[in-house]
Write an enzyme that holds these catalytic residues in place. Structure first.
Site, short mmCIF file in Angstrom:
data_model
loop_
_atom_site.label_atom_id
_atom_site.label_comp_id
_atom_site.label_asym_id
_atom_site.label_seq_id
_atom_site.Cartn_x
_atom_site.Cartn_y
_atom_site.Cartn_z
N ARG A 97 1.69 9.38 -5.78
CA ARG A 97 2.53 8.52 -6.63
C ARG A 97 3.98 9.00 -6.63
O ARG A 97 4.69 8.92 -7.61
CB ARG A 97 1.97 8.44 -8.06
CG ARG A 97 0.60 7.74 -8.15
CD ARG A 97 0.14 7.51 -9.58
NE ARG A 97 -0.09 8.75 -10.28
CZ ARG A 97 -1.26 9.40 -10.29
NH1 ARG A 97 -2.30 8.88 -9.67
NH2 ARG A 97 -1.38 10.52 -10.94
N HIS A 151 0.83 -1.20 0.00
CA HIS A 151 0.00 0.00 0.00
C HIS A 151 0.86 1.25 0.00
O HIS A 151 1.73 1.41 0.86
CB HIS A 151 -0.91 0.00 1.23
CG HIS A 151 -1.96 1.06 1.20
ND1 HIS A 151 -3.16 0.89 0.54
CD2 HIS A 151 -1.98 2.31 1.71
CE1 HIS A 151 -3.88 2.00 0.67
NE2 HIS A 151 -3.20 2.88 1.36
N ASP A 163 4.30 9.13 -12.08
CA ASP A 163 4.46 8.04 -11.11
C ASP A 163 5.94 7.72 -10.94
O ASP A 163 6.56 7.22 -11.87
CB ASP A 163 3.70 6.79 -11.58
CG ASP A 163 3.54 5.74 -10.48
OD1 ASP A 163 4.26 5.82 -9.46
OD2 ASP A 163 2.70 4.84 -10.65
N GLN A 189 -9.17 1.06 0.15
CA GLN A 189 -8.31 -0.09 -0.18
C GLN A 189 -7.52 -0.56 1.03
O GLN A 189 -7.31 -1.75 1.22
CB GLN A 189 -7.36 0.27 -1.32
CG GLN A 189 -8.08 0.39 -2.66
CD GLN A 189 -7.11 0.57 -3.81
OE1 GLN A 189 -6.21 1.41 -3.74
NE2 GLN A 189 -7.26 -0.22 -4.85
N ARG A 234 6.97 6.11 -7.97
CA ARG A 234 7.03 5.25 -6.79
C ARG A 234 8.06 4.14 -6.97
O ARG A 234 8.17 3.54 -8.04
CB ARG A 234 5.65 4.61 -6.53
CG ARG A 234 4.64 5.60 -5.99
CD ARG A 234 3.28 4.97 -5.83
NE ARG A 234 2.66 4.68 -7.12
CZ ARG A 234 1.46 4.16 -7.25
NH1 ARG A 234 0.76 3.83 -6.17
NH2 ARG A 234 0.95 3.94 -8.45
#
Ligand SMILES: [Zn+2]
Length: 214
Positions: free
Chosen positions: A98, A54, A131, A73, A133
């Site tokens: 992100r 997560h 993004d 989530q 990450r």
């Protein structure tokens, strides 16, 4: 690809009693951030472990923001792990927006609200990446916990590829679909259409089989 094991001084572990039950909480320092793995239940099997990786989202996870589905989530992942009797949630810090950070994420919200830009265009308009990450800390954490293969709760094929590239076999991707709401339907649609996430529920928002906001 980061293969190194954690040093003892970068890991600490305790029991954590929560309203869902008792987890083993394992905290890690990695790459300038502090992450946590919540381990629940059966610990014998290290194959096909039910796992959620997560990405931190303060607004969604802590404050129940409805412009994304992160908080739903997170809750649903913990619920599922407990319902199945075992699993691991890896909570990765440094992943706000992100990976652009909290201040930048809130700036993208302004553009989304005032100019109607989506979650991608609002970032690129600010000169920020869509993004960035890094999932390698999750792979290191899972290896530290002795996990060889996972059933990954995710709708994001990139996350599957990233874990596998870092040596964690993903034997199954478990769809992790939250019911859309009027505040996040645009966000989910952009994730489906522009980021390639597998989100079939976006076309069936009225179906009741999906978890929804707290
Ligand atoms: Zn979020």
């Amino acid at each position: 690809m980061r293969e190194e094991a954690f040093n003892d001084e970068d890991v600490a572990e305790s029991e954590l009693v929560t309203r869902r039950g008792t987890f083993r909480a394992v905290a890690f320092r990695a790459d300038g951030h502090e992450h946590m793995a919540l381990v629940y239940g059966r610990t014998g099997s290290r194959e096909d472990v039910l796992v959620r990786v997560h990405s931190e989202c303060m607004t969604g996870d802590l404050f129940g923001a409805m412009r994304c589905e992160c908080g739903d989530q997170l809750d649903a992942a913990l619920d599922r792990i407990v319902a199945e009797g075992g699993g691991i949630l890896v909570y990765l810090r440094g992943h706000e927006g992100r990976g652009i950070g909290l201040v930048a994420k809130v700036r993208t919200h302004v553009l989304q609200d005032e100019q109607g830009l989506d979650t991608l265009d609002s970032a690129t308009t600010l000169g920020l990446p869509v993004d960035v990450r890094d999932y390698s800390p999750a792979a290191r954490i899972l290896k530290h916990l002795g996990v060889a293969s996972v059933r990954l709760m995710s709708n994001n094929p990139d996350k599957v590829r990233a874990l596998e590239a870092d040596g964690i076999a993903v034997t199954a991707r478990v769809p992790h679909l939250m019911r859309p709401n009027p505040h996040n339907i645009g966000y989910l649609t952009a994730k489906r259409d522009r980021l390639g996430h597998d989100l079939p529920q976006v076309d069936q928002p009225a179906r009741s089989e999906y978890p929804t906001a707290r």
